[in-house]
Design a protein around this motif. Structure first.
Motif, PDB file in Angstrom:
ATOM      1  N   MET A 482      45.888  53.274  61.130  1.00  0.00           N
ATOM      2  CA  MET A 482      44.581  53.685  60.613  1.00  0.00           C
ATOM      3  C   MET A 482      44.385  55.187  60.758  1.00  0.00           C
ATOM      4  SD  MET A 482      41.853  50.637  61.421  1.00  0.00           S
ATOM      5  CE  MET A 482      41.549  51.239  63.058  1.00  0.00           C
ATOM      6  N   ASP A 483      44.845  55.745  61.866  1.00  0.00           N
ATOM      7  CA  ASP A 483      44.766  57.202  62.029  1.00  0.00           C
ATOM      8  C   ASP A 483      45.557  57.914  60.930  1.00  0.00           C
ATOM      9  OD1 ASP A 483      43.177  56.906  64.244  1.00  0.00           O
ATOM     10  OD2 ASP A 483      44.744  57.360  65.715  1.00  0.00           O
ATOM     11  N   ALA A 484      46.758  57.397  60.611  1.00  0.00           N
ATOM     12  CA  ALA A 484      47.570  57.980  59.539  1.00  0.00           C
ATOM     13  C   ALA A 484      46.847  57.871  58.203  1.00  0.00           C
ATOM     14  CB  ALA A 484      48.927  57.283  59.471  1.00  0.00           C
ATOM     15  N   PHE A 485      46.135  56.771  58.004  1.00  0.00           N
ATOM     16  CA  PHE A 485      45.358  56.561  56.777  1.00  0.00           C
ATOM     17  C   PHE A 485      44.223  57.583  56.666  1.00  0.00           C
ATOM     18  CE2 PHE A 485      42.023  53.805  54.592  1.00  0.00           C
ATOM     19  CZ  PHE A 485      42.555  53.990  53.327  1.00  0.00           C
ATOM     20  N   GLY A 631      46.522  53.882  44.696  1.00  0.00           N
ATOM     21  CA  GLY A 631      46.352  54.841  45.786  1.00  0.00           C
ATOM     22  C   GLY A 631      46.930  54.397  47.108  1.00  0.00           C
ATOM     23  N   LEU A 632      47.826  53.398  47.084  1.00  0.00           N
ATOM     24  CA  LEU A 632      48.344  52.871  48.351  1.00  0.00           C
ATOM     25  C   LEU A 632      49.142  53.939  49.088  1.00  0.00           C
ATOM     26  CD1 LEU A 632      48.716  50.496  50.273  1.00  0.00           C
ATOM     27  CD2 LEU A 632      50.707  49.804  48.925  1.00  0.00           C
ATOM     28  N   THR A 633      48.769  54.183  50.328  1.00  0.00           N
ATOM     29  CA  THR A 633      49.391  55.249  51.112  1.00  0.00           C
ATOM     30  C   THR A 633      49.981  54.733  52.413  1.00  0.00           C
ATOM     31  OG1 THR A 633      47.758  56.768  50.176  1.00  0.00           O
ATOM     32  CG2 THR A 633      49.013  57.565  52.062  1.00  0.00           C
ATOM     33  N   VAL A 634      49.282  53.844  53.113  1.00  0.00           N
ATOM     34  CA  VAL A 634      49.761  53.292  54.376  1.00  0.00           C
ATOM     35  C   VAL A 634      49.854  51.772  54.235  1.00  0.00           C
ATOM     36  CG1 VAL A 634      49.307  53.004  56.846  1.00  0.00           C
ATOM     37  CG2 VAL A 634      48.730  55.169  55.712  1.00  0.00           C
ATOM     38  N   LEU A 663      52.937  61.611  52.295  1.00  0.00           N
ATOM     39  CA  LEU A 663      51.934  60.982  53.152  1.00  0.00           C
ATOM     40  C   LEU A 663      52.156  59.481  53.324  1.00  0.00           C
ATOM     41  CD1 LEU A 663      48.742  62.739  51.703  1.00  0.00           C
ATOM     42  CD2 LEU A 663      50.213  63.498  53.588  1.00  0.00           C
ATOM     43  N   VAL A 664      53.059  58.910  52.535  1.00  0.00           N
ATOM     44  CA  VAL A 664      53.265  57.464  52.556  1.00  0.00           C
ATOM     45  C   VAL A 664      53.889  57.028  53.881  1.00  0.00           C
ATOM     46  CG1 VAL A 664      54.553  55.585  51.490  1.00  0.00           C
ATOM     47  CG2 VAL A 664      53.456  57.309  50.058  1.00  0.00           C
ATOM     48  N   ARG A 665      53.370  55.932  54.452  1.00  0.00           N
ATOM     49  CA  ARG A 665      53.914  55.379  55.691  1.00  0.00           C
ATOM     50  C   ARG A 665      54.023  53.860  55.579  1.00  0.00           C
ATOM     51  NH1 ARG A 665      54.391  59.955  55.922  1.00  0.00           N
ATOM     52  NH2 ARG A 665      53.952  61.432  57.618  1.00  0.00           N
ATOM     53  N   LEU A 666      55.114  53.346  56.118  1.00  0.00           N
ATOM     54  CA  LEU A 666      55.324  51.906  56.215  1.00  0.00           C
ATOM     55  C   LEU A 666      55.430  51.534  57.689  1.00  0.00           C
ATOM     56  CD1 LEU A 666      56.054  49.037  55.264  1.00  0.00           C
ATOM     57  CD2 LEU A 666      58.434  49.817  55.039  1.00  0.00           C
ATOM     58  N   TYR A 667      54.521  50.687  58.154  1.00  0.00           N
ATOM     59  CA  TYR A 667      54.583  50.137  59.508  1.00  0.00           C
ATOM     60  C   TYR A 667      55.119  48.719  59.393  1.00  0.00           C
ATOM     61  CZ  TYR A 667      51.874  54.042  61.369  1.00  0.00           C
ATOM     62  OH  TYR A 667      51.463  55.293  61.765  1.00  0.00           O
ATOM     63  N   THR A 668      56.256  48.459  60.017  1.00  0.00           N
ATOM     64  CA  THR A 668      56.872  47.139  59.932  1.00  0.00           C
ATOM     65  C   THR A 668      57.738  46.908  61.161  1.00  0.00           C
ATOM     66  OG1 THR A 668      58.048  45.628  58.443  1.00  0.00           O
ATOM     67  CG2 THR A 668      58.965  47.852  58.674  1.00  0.00           C
ATOM     68  N   THR A 669      58.338  45.718  61.254  1.00  0.00           N
ATOM     69  CA  THR A 669      59.176  45.388  62.410  1.00  0.00           C
ATOM     70  C   THR A 669      60.626  45.766  62.124  1.00  0.00           C
ATOM     71  OG1 THR A 669      59.683  43.157  61.645  1.00  0.00           O
ATOM     72  CG2 THR A 669      57.657  43.443  62.932  1.00  0.00           C
ATOM     73  N   PRO A 670      61.426  45.996  63.165  1.00  0.00           N
ATOM     74  CA  PRO A 670      62.846  46.313  62.936  1.00  0.00           C
ATOM     75  C   PRO A 670      63.570  45.222  62.150  1.00  0.00           C
ATOM     76  CG  PRO A 670      62.226  46.880  65.179  1.00  0.00           C
ATOM     77  CD  PRO A 670      61.052  46.147  64.588  1.00  0.00           C
ATOM     78  N   ASP A 671      63.253  43.944  62.429  1.00  0.00           N
ATOM     79  CA  ASP A 671      63.936  42.854  61.722  1.00  0.00           C
ATOM     80  C   ASP A 671      63.614  42.871  60.235  1.00  0.00           C
ATOM     81  OD1 ASP A 671      65.137  42.004  64.019  1.00  0.00           O
ATOM     82  OD2 ASP A 671      63.779  40.319  64.368  1.00  0.00           O
ATOM     83  N   LEU A 672      62.337  43.082  59.892  1.00  0.00           N
ATOM     84  CA  LEU A 672      61.964  43.138  58.481  1.00  0.00           C
ATOM     85  C   LEU A 672      62.579  44.356  57.798  1.00  0.00           C
ATOM     86  CD1 LEU A 672      58.227  42.016  58.593  1.00  0.00           C
ATOM     87  CD2 LEU A 672      60.085  40.874  57.388  1.00  0.00           C
TER      88      LEU A 672
END
Length: 956
Positions: A482-485, A631-634, A663-672
């Motif tokens: 959310m901070d990155a957003f 507008g998807l960014t995070v 500015l694009v960020r992907l938060y995900t798990t190592p397995d995914l």
């Protein structure tokens, strides 16, 4: 003077585009006496990249570069230096102008689309395209006004023509139904392609267009609006209603749309019928899917001008209006359309029809199990049956599927004439410029150590943040996302003030699962986290500053290129309050988007009619396949699935991110993340397979889609290409794995002749091993002995190809790869036959030996072929020498004559009966042959008309 010069050259280009390239300046001189090389160069060197003449000139050159056939091309190939030289010669521009054109408008250096197609009748000529280009020209000009790059528009022109030219001529007397598939990338502009195809098809004479969208109202409405805005146009939408007639304007569904009000919907400039062009009647609207017409059935009728002639006769066809329906893939809705088509007065078999199936691997595929069909009867799932009914009802219908995940489509049985297998063409679209796709989040083929990865050289370091504890109580990763957003929103506002944008929408997507019941709890948790974040006071600023310094700002400095970016947090500080207020000022910062009814007080997600959507979106399937999250960014993505196509379609973070890619960020798990990387390799492998089949041989197609479906690969075997119910026609074709050990499929102990046959195939190796003698080895035991020999790869393959199996699939997929390996990858094999230290009674096999017999359990006569631990370490040492030794081209094969524990083999005079012996083996492929992109399995399609034919030859 500058404006008059530009208008003169724009007029000249319009004339040349309608005919062929010829003297540019002489044509412009008819409109301006200032025309000439020097004046044109001076103009181009003093205007910006969005100048109208500059873009139109670049588009003209790109279009001429791509022309496949025309009288003026003189045998030159598209997109070649010789073609461009011919264009310059025809334009009669001087050397300095040529130099400027080469610098400013170079030949597009893209790989180009990949086309696999059957032979077709060449009816869609360059002359026809120029004569009938009303809707295409309108669409092309709109894209140029919308700041599309001229090369991108030129490529779209060529790509759409490649589809339309493979459809049947709409005036053709004999009905023909072409079926094709267009493969794009997720969120890569497939809608733009099929919009262009529809425009050209209507221009060419197609009069009924049915667009099948995904399964949600969101996607259907988004597609309808896109076509209304960019293709159908204001005049057709109004249908003769005056823009000033407020009472009748209630029939128009865009009264409150800011882009309609602001004049952003395309205007054709005329009522098409007034100038002999086909109008377009909408059978569906933005608000309403297809409804039964009942008394209004005439809206679907196609009246003839010349009653005695067929409708597809040019005398009727080119004086009739087109009908278009944008229909959700929903059983009851499609059934209404089918029923109405049965009721219209015009003979439906005379109507040239185009069916566009968007997301064609979803719902359209027949998912009924062939094993459950009655004898001689083929069952179909609901949507597939209705599409089949449409195709049967409309013999002049052309079917074109669009998808980014085509695996289910190519697994359709090619012999099923009523299904949607793309028998006529497969077109894989080139990756468009400025597109941010799956590969951009992974360091595929990058040659650097993990410790050397930086924001500048590593896509993973720049764009991906790992969620190490999905269930942490403090929600640290969610708060960071959310901070990155918030920070990225502030930077967008910073850039807007400097002339970029506008950034109308700014979104963050949270996708943890498909169950709607969990979305409310997740939204409440995010809202509580937002409210406790300190955004509305100074308490959050130290946290935001730290993230900006370590992440957001640092990545922008490395990745933004020439795009303005704040140098410090203090420079960004003035924009933070506005960004925070836009996200969560007067309403909740979170929107739930799923199939549940919208709760009271929650705003509806509407990218079209809402000025600004700056929100965190929580949802599942409704925000996945096909729907564009503007507008998807995070992205915060933790949903697990086992199908590659489902997973790739959920990658909403792919797409065009103009002026904010850094500015694009992907938060995900190592397995995914690992699974996505494997899917990226699958996608590239599939396109490579298509590319190798696409090259013509002696001017003719090397293969056709219905004869040779391309191989589909899986680099992570636990992730299947598509769901099991879409894979009934899937056959394992090839398996690239470093260690190969069949554990089943050997002949049953009752298949005695096959057992003997296999022993006879291995016999030359047994003889050579005995001739070379036994060696003492230490391996991973206290020591043992083994018969050994070295055998050539080609001779070993001869043996392996002759073996008999109870289940051929158990090893043939491995064998397909081994057969494809060339000598520079694998030269020969060391064969080991490990001997048991406690074996007091070794036996001869076909008068050769003696050899130890390894005993295994054989329940029901089926002996499991798992090898012994003997020899594995020594085999690895031969085939996989440790660095810095060079890569080995010598493999290792462990050969174990095996017998059943439960039944003593027949032994006479120290020789075992070969009909009691299973020749089991384990192979260790050498390092030189190990694929650089890791293990891979590939699949092909089963053609029920050729049950025993190998549809695809192995290619390695």
């Amino acid at each position: 003077m500058t404006n008059s010069l530009a208008e003169a050259y724009l007029g000249a280009l319009a004339m040349l585009e309608a005919t062929a390239p010829r003297n540019l300046h002489r044509t412009a001189l008819m409109l301006s006496e200032d025309a000439g090389d020097q004046a044109l160069r001076a103009y181009l060197m003093n205007v910006g990249p969005d100048d109208k003449l500059r873009k139109r000139l670049q588009l003209a050159l790109a279009t001429w570069d791509y022309v496949p056939d025309a009288a003026w091309i003189g045998g030159t190939e598209p997109r070649t230096a010789s073609r461009r030289e011919l264009i310059y010669e025809l334009l009669e521009v001087d050397e300095d102008t040529i130099k400027l054109f080469d610098e400013e408008f170079p030949i597009a250096g893209r790989d180009g689309d990949i086309v696999i197609a059957d032979s077709w009748e060449r009816w869609y000529t360059d002359e026809l395209r120029k004569e009938r280009g009303f809707y295409w020209n309108s669409y092309r000009d709109l894209l140029m006004r919308e700041h599309w790059d001229a090369d991108a528009v030129g490529h779209l022109n060529r790509a759409t023509s490649q589809v339309v030219e493979r459809l049947s001529d709409p005036t053709r007397v004999e009905a023909y139904q072409a079926k094709g598939l267009v493969i794009g990338y997720v969120q890569s502009g497939k809608t733009a392609n099929f919009t262009g195809v529809i425009a050209k098809a209507i221009d060419a004479g197609y009069r009924l267009v049915i667009v099948l969208t995904g399964t949600t109202d969101l996607l259907r409405a988004q597609t309808q609006r896109r076509l209304d805005k960019e293709l159908i146009g204001v005049e057709n939408i109004l249908g003769g209603v005056s823009p000033n007639d407020e009472e009748l304007l209630d029939q128009v569904d865009y009264q409150d749309d800011p882009e309609w009000i602001g004049g952003r919907f395309v205007r054709l400039g005329i009522v098409p019928g007034d100038v002999g062009k086909p109008g377009i009647d909408r059978l569906t609207t933005y608000r309403f899917d297809y409804k039964s017409l009942k008394q209004g059935i005439a809206a679907l009728d196609f009246p003839k001008r010349e009653k005695h002639l067929t409708y597809y006769n040019p005398a009727n066809l080119f004086h009739g209006d087109a009908r278009i329906a944008v229909v959700k893939k929903n059983g009851p809705v499609l059934k209404k359309l089918v029923n109405d088509l049965k009721r219209i007065k015009a003979r439906v078999n005379e109507i040239p029809t185009l069916i566009i199936d968007d997301e064609s691997d979803q719902a359209s595929i027949n998912t009924s199990n062939p094993k459950k069909w009655a004898a001689g009867q083929k069952d179909r799932s609901a949507i597939n049956m209705l599409i089949s009914e449409l195709l049967n009802l409309l013999p002049r219908a052309q079917y074109v599927g669009y998808t980014a995940t085509p695996f289910a489509n190519v697994f359709i049985d090619p012999s099923d004439a009523e299904d949607v297998f793309p028998k006529d063409f497969l077109i894989a679209l080139d990756r468009p410029p400025e597109y941010m796709g799956a590969r951009d989040f992974h360091d595929i083929d990058e040659d650097f150590d993990e410790t050397e990865a930086t924001f500048a050289n590593s896509a993973r370091r720049a764009y991906v943040r790992f969620i190490l504890d999905q269930h942490d109580k403090d929600s640290k990763s969610m708060l960071e996302a959310m901070d990155a957003f918030v920070l990225s929103g502030a930077i967008k506002l910073y850039r807007e003030e400097r002339g970029l944008g506008p950034f109308r929408h700014h979104t963050m997507l949270v996708h943890e699962g498909m169950r709607t019941v969990a979305h409310k709890d997740l939204a409440d948790r995010i809202t509580a986290l937002w409210n406790g974040s300190g955004y509305y006071s100074a308490t959050a600023y130290s946290r935001l500053r730290a993230l900006f310094d370590s992440d957001t700002g640092a990545v922008s400095r490395a990745r933004a290129g020439g795009i303005p970016a704040p140098n410090s947090f203090d420079e960004l500080l003035p924009y933070l309050p506005k960004a925070i207020n836009r996200i969560g000022g007067t309403r909740s910062p979170v929107l739930i988007v799923n199939s549940d009814k919208i709760e009271s007080g929650q705003e509806k997600l509407d990218f079209d009619t809402t000025d600004h959507v700056w929100r965190i979106l929580v949802g599942g399937n409704k925000l996945a396949r096909g729907f564009t999250v503007e507008g998807l960014t995070v992205s915060y993505y933790t949903r697990v699935t086992k199908q590659a196509d489902t997973m790739m379609q959920m990658g909403r973070w792919f797409g065009f991110r103009k002026h904010y890619q850094d500015l694009v960020r992907l938060y995900t798990t190592p397995d995914l993340y690992e699974a996505f990387e494997a899917i990226v390799r699958d996608e590239e492998f599939f396109r490579d397979e298509l590319r190798q089949y696409a090259k013509p041989v002696n001017g003719k197609p090397q293969v056709t889609p219905k004869d040779v479906p391309p191989l589909v690969g899986s680099h992570l075997p636990k992730i299947k290409p598509t769901a099991a119910n879409k894979s009934y026609n899937r056959i394992l074709a090839q398996r690239r794995t470093p260690n190969k050990e069949p554990r089943s499929g050997y002949p049953n102990l009752s298949q005695r002749d096959d057992l003997k046959h296999n022993v006879e195939q291995w016999h030359p190796i047994l003889e050579q091993a005995v001739a070379q003698g036994r060696v003492a080895l230490d391996g991973d035991r206290e020591g043992y002995e083994a018969w050994t020999c070295v055998y050539s790869h080609s001779e070993l393959l001869r043996i392996l190809n002759e073996l008999r199996w109870s289940n051929a699939a158990s090893f043939h997929a491995d064998l397909a790869w081994l057969n494809a390996l060339e000598e520079e990858r694998i030269q020969d094999w060391t064969i080991f036959l490990p001997q048991l230290k406690t074996d007091d009674c070794p036996v001869k096999i076909l008068e050769t030996g003696p050899f130890s017999l390894h005993r295994r359990a054989a329940p029901n006569g089926v002996l499991e072929g798992r090898s012994s631990l003997f020899g594995r370490t020594d085999a690895e040492r031969i085939a996989r020498p440790p660095k810095p030794a060079p890569k080995s081209r010598r493999g290792a094969l462990l050969l174990y004559p095996m017998v059943s524990k439960e039944r003593e083999p027949k032994v006479v005079n120290g020789e075992v009966d070969p009909r009691d012996v299973v020749m089991a083996f384990r192979m260790v492929v050498p390092t030189a042959a190990i694929p650089e992109d890791g293990p891979l399995v590939t699949f092909r399609t089963k053609d029920s008309s050729q049950p025993s034919a190998a549809i695809v030859a192995s290619t390695g």
